[in-house]
Design a protein around this motif. Structure first.
Motif, PDB file in Angstrom:
ATOM      1  N   ASP A  32      -6.625   7.877  -1.280  1.00 28.16           N
ATOM      2  CA  ASP A  32      -7.006   6.635  -0.601  1.00 28.16           C
ATOM      3  C   ASP A  32      -7.645   5.686  -1.608  1.00 28.16           C
ATOM      4  O   ASP A  32      -8.855   5.537  -1.663  1.00 28.16           O
ATOM      5  CB  ASP A  32      -7.961   6.924   0.552  1.00 28.16           C
ATOM      6  N   SER A  33      -6.808   5.028  -2.405  1.00 33.31           N
ATOM      7  CA  SER A  33      -7.335   4.111  -3.410  1.00 33.31           C
ATOM      8  C   SER A  33      -7.940   2.872  -2.758  1.00 33.31           C
ATOM      9  O   SER A  33      -8.872   2.284  -3.300  1.00 33.31           O
ATOM     10  CB  SER A  33      -6.244   3.715  -4.398  1.00 33.31           C
ATOM     11  N   GLY A  34      -7.450   2.491  -1.586  1.00 31.74           N
ATOM     12  CA  GLY A  34      -7.986   1.321  -0.896  1.00 31.74           C
ATOM     13  C   GLY A  34      -9.465   1.465  -0.599  1.00 31.74           C
ATOM     14  O   GLY A  34     -10.239   0.510  -0.761  1.00 31.74           O
ATOM     15  N   ASN A  35      -9.884   2.652  -0.174  1.00 31.71           N
ATOM     16  CA  ASN A  35     -11.301   2.904   0.110  1.00 31.71           C
ATOM     17  C   ASN A  35     -12.141   2.735  -1.154  1.00 31.71           C
ATOM     18  O   ASN A  35     -13.213   2.124  -1.124  1.00 31.71           O
ATOM     19  CB  ASN A  35     -11.479   4.303   0.701  1.00 31.71           C
ATOM     20  N   LEU A  61     -19.537   8.628  -1.582  1.00 30.10           N
ATOM     21  CA  LEU A  61     -18.621   7.940  -2.486  1.00 30.10           C
ATOM     22  C   LEU A  61     -19.368   6.954  -3.369  1.00 30.10           C
ATOM     23  O   LEU A  61     -19.166   6.910  -4.582  1.00 30.10           O
ATOM     24  CB  LEU A  61     -17.523   7.222  -1.693  1.00 30.10           C
ATOM     25  N   GLN A  62     -20.264   6.181  -2.767  1.00 24.67           N
ATOM     26  CA  GLN A  62     -21.041   5.211  -3.536  1.00 24.67           C
ATOM     27  C   GLN A  62     -21.828   5.902  -4.641  1.00 24.67           C
ATOM     28  O   GLN A  62     -21.809   5.475  -5.796  1.00 24.67           O
ATOM     29  CB  GLN A  62     -21.999   4.460  -2.624  1.00 24.67           C
ATOM     30  N   GLY A  63     -22.522   6.965  -4.313  1.00 29.28           N
ATOM     31  CA  GLY A  63     -23.310   7.691  -5.313  1.00 29.28           C
ATOM     32  C   GLY A  63     -22.445   8.256  -6.427  1.00 29.28           C
ATOM     33  O   GLY A  63     -22.816   8.187  -7.603  1.00 29.28           O
ATOM     34  N   TYR A  94     -11.420   0.903  -3.868  1.00 35.85           N
ATOM     35  CA  TYR A  94     -11.464  -0.490  -4.297  1.00 35.85           C
ATOM     36  C   TYR A  94     -12.321  -1.351  -3.371  1.00 35.85           C
ATOM     37  O   TYR A  94     -13.010  -2.264  -3.828  1.00 35.85           O
ATOM     38  CB  TYR A  94     -10.052  -1.057  -4.450  1.00 35.85           C
ATOM     39  N   ARG A  95     -12.315  -1.043  -2.074  1.00 32.35           N
ATOM     40  CA  ARG A  95     -13.223  -1.755  -1.160  1.00 32.35           C
ATOM     41  C   ARG A  95     -14.669  -1.463  -1.520  1.00 32.35           C
ATOM     42  O   ARG A  95     -15.520  -2.356  -1.540  1.00 32.35           O
ATOM     43  CB  ARG A  95     -12.943  -1.358   0.292  1.00 32.35           C
ATOM     44  N   ARG A  96     -14.967  -0.207  -1.846  1.00 39.21           N
ATOM     45  CA  ARG A  96     -16.333   0.164  -2.223  1.00 39.21           C
ATOM     46  C   ARG A  96     -16.727  -0.505  -3.525  1.00 39.21           C
ATOM     47  O   ARG A  96     -17.846  -0.994  -3.663  1.00 39.21           O
ATOM     48  CB  ARG A  96     -16.450   1.685  -2.335  1.00 39.21           C
ATOM     49  N   LEU A  97     -15.835  -0.539  -4.493  1.00 44.24           N
ATOM     50  CA  LEU A  97     -16.131  -1.212  -5.764  1.00 44.24           C
ATOM     51  C   LEU A  97     -16.411  -2.691  -5.543  1.00 44.24           C
ATOM     52  O   LEU A  97     -17.338  -3.256  -6.133  1.00 44.24           O
ATOM     53  CB  LEU A  97     -14.974  -1.027  -6.748  1.00 44.24           C
ATOM     54  N   LEU A 154     -11.321   6.152 -12.193  1.00 43.44           N
ATOM     55  CA  LEU A 154     -12.341   6.587 -11.241  1.00 43.44           C
ATOM     56  C   LEU A 154     -11.727   7.472 -10.156  1.00 43.44           C
ATOM     57  O   LEU A 154     -12.313   8.498  -9.784  1.00 43.44           O
ATOM     58  CB  LEU A 154     -13.046   5.388 -10.609  1.00 43.44           C
ATOM     59  N   LEU A 155     -10.551   7.093  -9.662  1.00 49.09           N
ATOM     60  CA  LEU A 155      -9.874   7.925  -8.659  1.00 49.09           C
ATOM     61  C   LEU A 155      -9.653   9.340  -9.175  1.00 49.09           C
ATOM     62  O   LEU A 155      -9.892  10.316  -8.461  1.00 49.09           O
ATOM     63  CB  LEU A 155      -8.518   7.310  -8.289  1.00 49.09           C
ATOM     64  N   GLU A 156      -9.199   9.436 -10.399  1.00 53.34           N
ATOM     65  CA  GLU A 156      -8.955  10.755 -10.991  1.00 53.34           C
ATOM     66  C   GLU A 156     -10.264  11.548 -11.141  1.00 53.34           C
ATOM     67  O   GLU A 156     -10.314  12.733 -10.829  1.00 53.34           O
ATOM     68  CB  GLU A 156      -8.259  10.615 -12.348  1.00 53.34           C
TER      69      GLU A 156
END
Length: 135
Positions: free
Chosen positions: A53-56, A22-24, A58-61, A40-42
């Motif tokens: 899972d938008s929470g994941n 996900l990070q990459g 946004y936590r990563r961002l 970004l989700l799209e």
């Protein structure tokens, strides 16, 4: 797996992604162009991610921003509420390049493995010959 059968150490789910995938992907997408979270989700869907899972994300961002790889700013819009726009930093770009190099090396090793496996996978006789003489 049946009862009493040991777990297969090599069993993986289909489509399992590499560590920090996900990070990459986020860094790559921001390298292409700045974006807000919903966009970004799209765009992550093409990578097999962002199944709602938008929470994941946004936590990563937030983590990437704390690490200095991403910066964000509030953007106003006439058509809706303000939203946070994310941008890649020089540090994020350097991390992206290192990650891509690492993936390329992993791909080289996997190609080598799969090539060797293909030589013996379709032929039990070849597999026996490859394992050497039996005593």
């Amino acid at each position: 797996m049946s009862v009493g059968e040991p777990a297969d150490a090599f069993a993986t789910r289909a489509g399992a992604e590499p560590r920090n995938y996900l990070q990459g992907c986020v860094l790559l997408l921001l390298r292409e162009r700045p974006a807000h979270g919903y966009e970004l989700l799209e765009r992550l869907k093409a990578f097999g991610l962002a199944d709602g899972d938008s929470g994941n994300l946004y936590r990563r961002l937030r983590t990437l921003e704390e690490q200095g790889m991403v910066r964000s700013e509030w953007e106003t819009s006439e058509a809706g509420p303000r939203r946070r726009m994310y941008h890649l930093t020089a540090s994020g770009d350097a991390r992206l390049r290192r990650w891509a190099d690492s993936l390329a090396e992993t791909r080289r090793l996997l190609d080598y493995y799969l090539g060797r496996h293909a030589l013996i996978a379709d032929s039990p006789a070849r597999a026996a010959a490859a394992s050497g003489p039996r005593t």
